[in-house]
Design an enzyme around this catalytic site. Structure first.
Site, mmCIF file in Angstrom:
data_model
loop_
_atom_site.group_PDB
_atom_site.id
_atom_site.type_symbol
_atom_site.label_atom_id
_atom_site.label_comp_id
_atom_site.label_asym_id
_atom_site.label_seq_id
_atom_site.Cartn_x
_atom_site.Cartn_y
_atom_site.Cartn_z
ATOM 1 N N LEU A 1 0.858 -1.183 0.000
ATOM 2 C CA LEU A 1 0.000 0.000 0.000
ATOM 3 C C LEU A 1 0.898 1.238 0.000
ATOM 4 C CD1 LEU A 1 -2.717 -1.010 2.628
ATOM 5 C CD2 LEU A 1 -2.750 -1.332 0.151
ATOM 6 N N ASP A 2 0.597 2.178 -0.880
ATOM 7 C CA ASP A 2 1.401 3.400 -0.941
ATOM 8 C C ASP A 2 0.753 4.517 -0.123
ATOM 9 O OD1 ASP A 2 -0.694 4.418 -2.495
ATOM 10 O OD2 ASP A 2 0.356 4.079 -4.390
ATOM 11 N N SER A 3 1.320 5.710 -0.183
ATOM 12 C CA SER A 3 0.818 6.814 0.638
ATOM 13 C C SER A 3 -0.601 7.224 0.250
ATOM 14 C CB SER A 3 1.757 8.014 0.566
ATOM 15 O OG SER A 3 1.917 8.431 -0.777
ATOM 16 N N ASP B 1 -2.870 5.121 -0.854
ATOM 17 C CA ASP B 1 -3.687 4.069 -0.240
ATOM 18 C C ASP B 1 -3.883 4.334 1.247
ATOM 19 O OD1 ASP B 1 -4.000 2.539 -2.606
ATOM 20 O OD2 ASP B 1 -2.090 1.520 -2.263
ATOM 21 N N ALA B 2 -2.845 4.851 1.897
ATOM 22 C CA ALA B 2 -2.943 5.151 3.334
ATOM 23 C C ALA B 2 -4.022 6.199 3.587
ATOM 24 C CB ALA B 2 -1.591 5.618 3.866
#
Length: 80
Positions: free
Chosen positions: A39-41, A43-44
């Protein structure tokens, strides 16, 4: 928040499966959101929005930066 740890885990897991297409076998508390689940930023941010909407909580951005693993998400929600 007045739900059990098991309910929290189930709800968080459902968000990860439904919103981020995470495979259920990868839903282990020790798994890293970034390295293990990829999960990337962005997604966060989406995950925080999903948590707020589905669990009726307000997530503090500074505290959210401390979340690294699925277990951290569970504990964060439980502390709300």
């Amino acid at each position: 928040m007045n739900i059990t740890r098991d309910e929290i885990e189930a709800r968080v897991n459902n968000i990860l499966v439904d919103e981020f297409e995470v495979e259920e076998e990868n839903l282990k508390p020790e798994n890293s959101l970034r390295e293990d689940l990829e999960l990337d930023s962005l997604d966060a941010v989406d995950m925080i929005v999903a948590l707020e909407q589905q669990l009726s909580i307000r997530v503090d951005e500074e505290k959210a930066k401390e979340i690294r693993t699925i277990g951290d998400v569970y504990s964060f929600v439980e502390a709300m």
